[in-house]
Motif scaffolding. Structure first.
Motif, PDB file in Angstrom:
ATOM      1  N   UNK A  41     -41.360 -29.164 -25.536  1.00  0.00           N
ATOM      2  CA  UNK A  41     -40.566 -29.475 -26.734  1.00  0.00           C
ATOM      3  C   UNK A  41     -40.432 -30.972 -27.028  1.00  0.00           C
ATOM      4  N   UNK A  42     -40.429 -31.803 -25.977  1.00  0.00           N
ATOM      5  CA  UNK A  42     -40.280 -33.248 -26.189  1.00  0.00           C
ATOM      6  C   UNK A  42     -41.503 -34.046 -25.761  1.00  0.00           C
ATOM      7  N   UNK A  43     -42.416 -33.418 -25.034  1.00  0.00           N
ATOM      8  CA  UNK A  43     -43.572 -34.134 -24.500  1.00  0.00           C
ATOM      9  C   UNK A  43     -43.233 -34.993 -23.296  1.00  0.00           C
ATOM     10  N   UNK A  44     -42.034 -34.824 -22.760  1.00  0.00           N
ATOM     11  CA  UNK A  44     -41.556 -35.634 -21.638  1.00  0.00           C
ATOM     12  C   UNK A  44     -42.175 -35.170 -20.329  1.00  0.00           C
ATOM     13  N   UNK A  45     -42.609 -36.140 -19.512  1.00  0.00           N
ATOM     14  CA  UNK A  45     -43.092 -35.853 -18.166  1.00  0.00           C
ATOM     15  C   UNK A  45     -41.880 -35.742 -17.250  1.00  0.00           C
ATOM     16  N   UNK A  46     -41.831 -34.681 -16.457  1.00  0.00           N
ATOM     17  CA  UNK A  46     -40.717 -34.488 -15.528  1.00  0.00           C
ATOM     18  C   UNK A  46     -40.848 -35.525 -14.416  1.00  0.00           C
ATOM     19  N   UNK A  47     -39.856 -36.397 -14.305  1.00  0.00           N
ATOM     20  CA  UNK A  47     -39.921 -37.489 -13.334  1.00  0.00           C
ATOM     21  C   UNK A  47     -38.797 -37.434 -12.296  1.00  0.00           C
ATOM     22  N   UNK A  48     -37.913 -36.443 -12.418  1.00  0.00           N
ATOM     23  CA  UNK A  48     -36.828 -36.308 -11.440  1.00  0.00           C
ATOM     24  C   UNK A  48     -36.274 -34.890 -11.507  1.00  0.00           C
ATOM     25  N   UNK A  50     -33.122 -34.228 -11.654  1.00  0.00           N
ATOM     26  CA  UNK A  50     -31.998 -34.175 -12.601  1.00  0.00           C
ATOM     27  C   UNK A  50     -32.497 -33.860 -14.010  1.00  0.00           C
ATOM     28  N   UNK A  51     -33.613 -34.455 -14.416  1.00  0.00           N
ATOM     29  CA  UNK A  51     -34.149 -34.141 -15.750  1.00  0.00           C
ATOM     30  C   UNK A  51     -34.690 -32.713 -15.789  1.00  0.00           C
ATOM     31  N   UNK A  52     -35.342 -32.275 -14.714  1.00  0.00           N
ATOM     32  CA  UNK A  52     -35.861 -30.909 -14.667  1.00  0.00           C
ATOM     33  C   UNK A  52     -34.721 -29.900 -14.713  1.00  0.00           C
ATOM     34  N   UNK A  53     -33.633 -30.180 -14.001  1.00  0.00           N
ATOM     35  CA  UNK A  53     -32.493 -29.259 -13.999  1.00  0.00           C
ATOM     36  C   UNK A  53     -31.904 -29.115 -15.398  1.00  0.00           C
ATOM     37  N   UNK A  54     -31.824 -30.203 -16.143  1.00  0.00           N
ATOM     38  CA  UNK A  54     -31.316 -30.130 -17.521  1.00  0.00           C
ATOM     39  C   UNK A  54     -32.230 -29.256 -18.384  1.00  0.00           C
ATOM     40  N   UNK A  55     -33.539 -29.423 -18.213  1.00  0.00           N
ATOM     41  CA  UNK A  55     -34.498 -28.631 -18.989  1.00  0.00           C
ATOM     42  C   UNK A  55     -34.388 -27.154 -18.641  1.00  0.00           C
ATOM     43  N   UNK A  56     -34.343 -26.850 -17.337  1.00  0.00           N
ATOM     44  CA  UNK A  56     -34.258 -25.458 -16.914  1.00  0.00           C
ATOM     45  C   UNK A  56     -32.939 -24.820 -17.319  1.00  0.00           C
ATOM     46  N   UNK A  57     -31.845 -25.569 -17.233  1.00  0.00           N
ATOM     47  CA  UNK A  57     -30.535 -25.062 -17.644  1.00  0.00           C
ATOM     48  C   UNK A  57     -30.553 -24.682 -19.125  1.00  0.00           C
ATOM     49  N   UNK A  58     -31.210 -25.495 -19.926  1.00  0.00           N
ATOM     50  CA  UNK A  58     -31.333 -25.200 -21.351  1.00  0.00           C
ATOM     51  C   UNK A  58     -32.123 -23.935 -21.635  1.00  0.00           C
ATOM     52  N   UNK A  59     -32.926 -23.506 -20.667  1.00  0.00           N
ATOM     53  CA  UNK A  59     -33.724 -22.287 -20.822  1.00  0.00           C
ATOM     54  C   UNK A  59     -33.069 -21.072 -20.167  1.00  0.00           C
ATOM     55  N   UNK A  60     -31.836 -21.245 -19.677  1.00  0.00           N
ATOM     56  CA  UNK A  60     -31.108 -20.128 -19.096  1.00  0.00           C
ATOM     57  C   UNK A  60     -31.194 -20.022 -17.579  1.00  0.00           C
ATOM     58  N   UNK A  61     -31.825 -20.989 -16.931  1.00  0.00           N
ATOM     59  CA  UNK A  61     -31.894 -20.999 -15.465  1.00  0.00           C
ATOM     60  C   UNK A  61     -30.615 -21.611 -14.907  1.00  0.00           C
ATOM     61  N   UNK A  62     -30.181 -21.122 -13.759  1.00  0.00           N
ATOM     62  CA  UNK A  62     -28.993 -21.650 -13.085  1.00  0.00           C
ATOM     63  C   UNK A  62     -29.343 -22.018 -11.663  1.00  0.00           C
ATOM     64  N   UNK A  63     -28.639 -23.014 -11.133  1.00  0.00           N
ATOM     65  CA  UNK A  63     -28.833 -23.362  -9.721  1.00  0.00           C
ATOM     66  C   UNK A  63     -28.398 -22.190  -8.861  1.00  0.00           C
ATOM     67  N   UNK A 109     -46.170 -27.315 -19.248  1.00  0.00           N
ATOM     68  CA  UNK A 109     -47.610 -27.348 -18.955  1.00  0.00           C
ATOM     69  C   UNK A 109     -47.845 -28.347 -17.832  1.00  0.00           C
ATOM     70  N   UNK A 110     -48.891 -28.098 -17.038  1.00  0.00           N
ATOM     71  CA  UNK A 110     -49.340 -29.068 -16.041  1.00  0.00           C
ATOM     72  C   UNK A 110     -50.529 -29.788 -16.646  1.00  0.00           C
TER      73      UNK A 110
END
Length: 113
Positions: A41-48, A50-63, A109-110
């Motif tokens: 959605x943003x073209x952002x490369x996952x670099x941490x 914390x950023x991945x957790x925000x992305x996954x949380x937005x998709x309905x994933x929970x820790x 995507x990878x």
């Protein structure tokens, strides 16, 4: 050792080596590109994480805190899927990236960097 197996009509089989792969595995110059996980959605490369957790949380994933303490884990209430990631981001590799893509194919995507 890597390469291609050649089968001759007389039944002799031989392995023809792959000099690029063998050179990189013995400390030579590596022609292999680094893989990165991209949030589409943003073209952002996952670099941490914390950023991945925000992305996954937005998709309905929970820790998920009930599993192995050596991993960060995420789950969805709507499925049996579980994403397990090594606690250290430096150990986050292509296997983990493809697991995320498999479970979120429209969003991640990878890509080779």
């Amino acid at each position: 050792m890597s390469g291609v197996w050649h089968f001759n009509p007389d039944g002799v089989i031989r392995l023809v080596g792959n000099p690029q792969a063998e050179g990189s595995s013995h400390g030579g110059s590596s022609s292999r590109k680094r893989q990165v996980l991209v949030y589409l959605p943003t073209g952002q490369v996952v670099s941490s994480y914390s950023s991945l957790e925000q992305m996954l949380t937005g998709l309905g994933w929970e820790r998920y805190y009930g599993g192995d303490p050596d991993f960060f884990q995420f789950h969805k209430h709507s499925s049996i899927d579980l994403i397990s990631l090594p606690r250290e981001f430096s150990k986050f590799g292509s296997v983990h990236m493809f697991d995320i893509v498999l479970k979120n194919s429209d969003t991640f995507r990878v890509r080779d960097m």
